[in-house]
Scaffold this motif. Structure first.
Motif, PDB file in Angstrom:
ATOM      1  N   UNK A  38      13.232 -14.018 -39.296  1.00 37.34           N
ATOM      2  CA  UNK A  38      13.589 -13.688 -41.272  1.00 37.34           C
ATOM      3  C   UNK A  38      12.308 -12.603 -41.720  1.00 37.34           C
ATOM      4  N   UNK A  39      10.955 -12.877 -41.499  1.00 38.86           N
ATOM      5  CA  UNK A  39      10.693 -13.233 -42.221  1.00 38.86           C
ATOM      6  C   UNK A  39      10.131 -11.651 -41.726  1.00 38.86           C
ATOM      7  N   UNK A  40      10.168 -11.364 -40.619  1.00 40.22           N
ATOM      8  CA  UNK A  40      10.155  -9.902 -40.331  1.00 40.22           C
ATOM      9  C   UNK A  40      11.174  -9.025 -40.269  1.00 40.22           C
ATOM     10  N   UNK A  41      12.228  -9.362 -40.821  1.00 46.09           N
ATOM     11  CA  UNK A  41      13.510  -8.311 -40.933  1.00 46.09           C
ATOM     12  C   UNK A  41      12.966  -8.243 -42.682  1.00 46.09           C
ATOM     13  N   UNK A  42      12.426  -9.544 -43.542  1.00 45.63           N
ATOM     14  CA  UNK A  42      12.464  -9.036 -44.953  1.00 45.63           C
ATOM     15  C   UNK A  42      11.813  -8.272 -45.187  1.00 45.63           C
ATOM     16  N   UNK A  43      10.020  -7.834 -44.302  1.00 43.79           N
ATOM     17  CA  UNK A  43       9.126  -7.248 -43.876  1.00 43.79           C
ATOM     18  C   UNK A  43       9.816  -6.038 -44.532  1.00 43.79           C
ATOM     19  N   UNK A  44      10.672  -5.337 -42.920  1.00 43.32           N
ATOM     20  CA  UNK A  44      11.088  -4.292 -42.821  1.00 43.32           C
ATOM     21  C   UNK A  44      12.076  -3.629 -43.890  1.00 43.32           C
ATOM     22  N   UNK A  45      13.122  -4.660 -44.800  1.00 41.86           N
ATOM     23  CA  UNK A  45      13.328  -4.008 -45.711  1.00 41.86           C
ATOM     24  C   UNK A  45      12.694  -3.883 -47.030  1.00 41.86           C
ATOM     25  N   UNK A  46      11.840  -4.900 -46.995  1.00 45.73           N
ATOM     26  CA  UNK A  46      10.335  -4.006 -48.674  1.00 45.73           C
ATOM     27  C   UNK A  46       9.901  -2.283 -47.590  1.00 45.73           C
ATOM     28  N   UNK A  47       9.232  -2.856 -46.315  1.00 49.16           N
ATOM     29  CA  UNK A  47       8.775  -1.670 -46.244  1.00 49.16           C
ATOM     30  C   UNK A  47      10.249  -0.370 -45.912  1.00 49.16           C
ATOM     31  N   UNK A  48      11.172  -0.124 -46.278  1.00 51.58           N
ATOM     32  CA  UNK A  48      12.395   0.632 -46.057  1.00 51.58           C
ATOM     33  C   UNK A  48      12.876   1.297 -47.802  1.00 51.58           C
ATOM     34  N   UNK A  49      12.018  -0.215 -48.296  1.00 50.11           N
ATOM     35  CA  UNK A  49      12.510  -0.043 -50.230  1.00 50.11           C
ATOM     36  C   UNK A  49      11.230   0.747 -50.716  1.00 50.11           C
ATOM     37  N   UNK A  50      10.610   0.234 -49.783  1.00 51.92           N
ATOM     38  CA  UNK A  50       9.218   0.864 -50.415  1.00 51.92           C
ATOM     39  C   UNK A  50       8.600   2.842 -50.282  1.00 51.92           C
ATOM     40  N   UNK A  51       9.284   2.518 -48.764  1.00 51.86           N
ATOM     41  CA  UNK A  51       9.783   3.928 -48.874  1.00 51.86           C
ATOM     42  C   UNK A  51      10.689   4.917 -49.469  1.00 51.86           C
ATOM     43  N   UNK A  52      11.780   4.457 -49.467  1.00 52.83           N
ATOM     44  CA  UNK A  52      12.757   5.426 -50.279  1.00 52.83           C
ATOM     45  C   UNK A  52      12.684   5.253 -51.762  1.00 52.83           C
ATOM     46  N   UNK A  53      11.385   3.910 -52.207  1.00 52.69           N
ATOM     47  CA  UNK A  53      11.472   4.420 -54.110  1.00 52.69           C
ATOM     48  C   UNK A  53       9.969   5.621 -53.655  1.00 52.69           C
ATOM     49  N   UNK A  54       8.703   5.434 -52.733  1.00 50.52           N
ATOM     50  CA  UNK A  54       7.887   6.228 -52.752  1.00 50.52           C
ATOM     51  C   UNK A  54       8.320   7.467 -52.665  1.00 50.52           C
ATOM     52  N   UNK A  55       9.229   8.275 -51.959  1.00 47.17           N
ATOM     53  CA  UNK A  55       9.507   9.042 -51.207  1.00 47.17           C
ATOM     54  C   UNK A  55      10.663   9.805 -53.012  1.00 47.17           C
ATOM     55  N   UNK A  56      11.165   9.215 -53.387  1.00 53.56           N
ATOM     56  CA  UNK A  56      11.616  10.010 -54.567  1.00 53.56           C
ATOM     57  C   UNK A  56      10.427   9.899 -55.705  1.00 53.56           C
ATOM     58  N   UNK A  57       9.577   9.217 -56.235  1.00 53.44           N
ATOM     59  CA  UNK A  57       8.848   9.208 -56.800  1.00 53.44           C
ATOM     60  C   UNK A  57       7.669  10.696 -56.216  1.00 53.44           C
ATOM     61  N   UNK A  58       6.852  10.568 -54.858  1.00 52.50           N
ATOM     62  CA  UNK A  58       6.628  11.966 -54.203  1.00 52.50           C
ATOM     63  C   UNK A  58       7.099  12.848 -55.097  1.00 52.50           C
ATOM     64  N   UNK A  59       8.410  13.522 -54.591  1.00 50.69           N
ATOM     65  CA  UNK A  59       9.445  14.110 -54.573  1.00 50.69           C
ATOM     66  C   UNK A  59       9.468  14.924 -56.166  1.00 50.69           C
TER      67      UNK A  59
END
Length: 176
Positions: free
Chosen positions: A39-60
């Motif tokens: 569960x902790x690894x899936x949660x970390x993956x989910x946070x990294x995925x969310x960070x990537x999406x938010x980061x991509x939008x803000x960078x764009x």
């Protein structure tokens, strides 16, 4: 009068790269790649995925000149301090991660359904922002695209308070 700084290639390139990585991460989840993980690894993956999406939008948005210090100064009310681009991004992204993190924690530690905890934590954030303090939370939310057309600070604070209550009440009282 809107300030437009034009295209900036490095944030655009980073946005595309981060967007591609995020898409690959989401595809991996859809294909079951993370299903057997703890569960902790899936949660970390989910946070990294969310960070990537938010980061991509803000960078764009920054790369095309839509999200800059000057554009933030042009949005929202004229009263009060204006957050810098760095403060805006830190508060915007931080509030998203705090809400999701709190919801995951409450669900795991206390069995509170994550959707309820997410509604409650987001509502609390809007309610706190409606007081105008801390200034950086209020001014960041004030400059989010959905709210930037509201000129009156009083109307904005009332609106944020109503949104806050509209999120908190179902989070507390809606059937699970």
């Amino acid at each position: 009068m809107a300030h437009h700084q034009g295209f900036r290639p490095y944030p655009l390139i980073l946005a595309l790269a981060l967007g591609g990585i995020s898409f690959s991460m989401a595809t991996a989840v859809d294909s079951g790649f993370t299903r057997a993980w703890p569960e902790w690894a899936r949660a970390a993956w989910a946070f990294a995925l969310m960070a990537g999406i938010v980061g991509a939008v803000l960078l764009f948005a920054n790369g095309v000149g839509a999200l800059t210090d000057a554009s933030l100064a042009d949005r929202g009310g004229r009263a009060g301090r204006v957050p810098s681009l760095r403060v805006y991004i830190a508060v915007y992204a931080g509030s998203l991660f705090a809400a999701v993190g709190l919801a995951l924690y409450l669900e795991h530690a206390y069995g509170i359904p994550g959707k309820r905890a997410l509604l409650w934590s987001c509502g609390l954030e809007f309610l706190v922002a409606s007081t105008g303090r801390p200034w950086w939370l209020y001014q960041t939310i004030r400059r989010v695209g959905w709210f930037s057309a509201i000129e009156s600070d009083t109307a904005m604070r009332v609106f944020l308070g109503v949104i806050g209550l509209a999120l908190i009440l179902p989070g507390l009282f809606a059937p699970a």
